[in-house]
Motif scaffolding. Structure first.
Motif, PDB file in Angstrom:
ATOM      1  N   SER A   1       1.173   5.952  -1.705  1.00  0.00           N
ATOM      2  CA  SER A   1       1.675   7.154  -0.956  1.00  0.00           C
ATOM      3  C   SER A   1       2.436   8.316  -1.706  1.00  0.00           C
ATOM      4  O   SER A   1       3.027   9.084  -1.214  1.00  0.00           O
ATOM      5  CB  SER A   1       2.619   6.669   0.029  1.00  0.00           C
ATOM      6  OG  SER A   1       3.875   6.302  -0.265  1.00  0.00           O
TER       7      SER A   1
ATOM      8  N   TRP B   1       0.835  -1.218  -0.062  1.00  0.00           N
ATOM      9  CA  TRP B   1      -0.071  -0.008   0.215  1.00  0.00           C
ATOM     10  C   TRP B   1       0.864   1.300   0.138  1.00  0.00           C
ATOM     11  O   TRP B   1       0.962   2.163  -0.686  1.00  0.00           O
ATOM     12  CB  TRP B   1      -1.075  -0.057   1.163  1.00  0.00           C
ATOM     13  CG  TRP B   1      -1.651   1.283   1.409  1.00  0.00           C
ATOM     14  CD1 TRP B   1      -2.931   1.562   0.695  1.00  0.00           C
ATOM     15  CD2 TRP B   1      -1.461   2.579   1.963  1.00  0.00           C
ATOM     16  NE1 TRP B   1      -3.389   2.823   0.870  1.00  0.00           N
ATOM     17  CE2 TRP B   1      -2.331   3.439   1.703  1.00  0.00           C
ATOM     18  CE3 TRP B   1      -0.372   2.613   2.833  1.00  0.00           C
ATOM     19  CZ2 TRP B   1      -2.481   4.633   2.265  1.00  0.00           C
ATOM     20  CZ3 TRP B   1      -0.560   4.167   3.339  1.00  0.00           C
ATOM     21  CH2 TRP B   1      -1.363   4.711   3.177  1.00  0.00           C
ATOM     22  N   TRP B   2       1.893   1.224   0.599  1.00  0.00           N
ATOM     23  CA  TRP B   2       2.856   2.532   0.859  1.00  0.00           C
ATOM     24  C   TRP B   2       3.629   2.708  -0.294  1.00  0.00           C
ATOM     25  O   TRP B   2       3.587   3.915  -0.652  1.00  0.00           O
ATOM     26  CB  TRP B   2       3.707   2.164   2.101  1.00  0.00           C
ATOM     27  CG  TRP B   2       4.834   3.253   2.290  1.00  0.00           C
ATOM     28  CD1 TRP B   2       6.114   3.536   1.588  1.00  0.00           C
ATOM     29  CD2 TRP B   2       4.657   4.432   3.137  1.00  0.00           C
ATOM     30  NE1 TRP B   2       6.762   4.550   2.087  1.00  0.00           N
ATOM     31  CE2 TRP B   2       5.723   5.271   2.856  1.00  0.00           C
ATOM     32  CE3 TRP B   2       3.534   4.828   3.703  1.00  0.00           C
ATOM     33  CZ2 TRP B   2       5.809   6.468   3.488  1.00  0.00           C
ATOM     34  CZ3 TRP B   2       3.466   6.094   4.380  1.00  0.00           C
ATOM     35  CH2 TRP B   2       4.713   6.989   4.245  1.00  0.00           C
ATOM     36  N   THR B   3       3.828   1.663  -1.044  1.00  0.00           N
ATOM     37  CA  THR B   3       4.741   1.905  -2.409  1.00  0.00           C
ATOM     38  C   THR B   3       3.517   2.260  -3.598  1.00  0.00           C
ATOM     39  O   THR B   3       4.084   3.008  -4.579  1.00  0.00           O
ATOM     40  CB  THR B   3       5.362   0.721  -2.855  1.00  0.00           C
ATOM     41  OG1 THR B   3       4.657  -0.476  -2.968  1.00  0.00           O
ATOM     42  CG2 THR B   3       6.555   0.316  -1.868  1.00  0.00           C
TER      43      THR B   3
END
Length: 53
Positions: A25, A20-22
């Motif tokens: 964000s 999710w972060w990669t």
């Protein structure tokens, strides 16, 4: 046995957080708009006498 399942669940949550972060964000408003075409490109193609196939 439950400790192994708890560890596997923690690893899955960590993997999902990293994905999710990669993915999401980066930019606040999604993808950047395409750059505007310069005026030189349009006039050069229309004034040439050779037609493109």
């Amino acid at each position: 046995m439950s400790l192994l399942l708890l560890e596997a669940l923690g690893a899955m949550v960590l993997l999902l957080l990293i994905v999710w972060w990669t993915m999401f964000s980066g930019r606040k408003h999604g993808e950047l708009p395409p750059p505007p075409a310069s005026a030189g490109e349009d006039t050069a193609d229309s004034s040439s006498s050779v037609e493109k196939p």
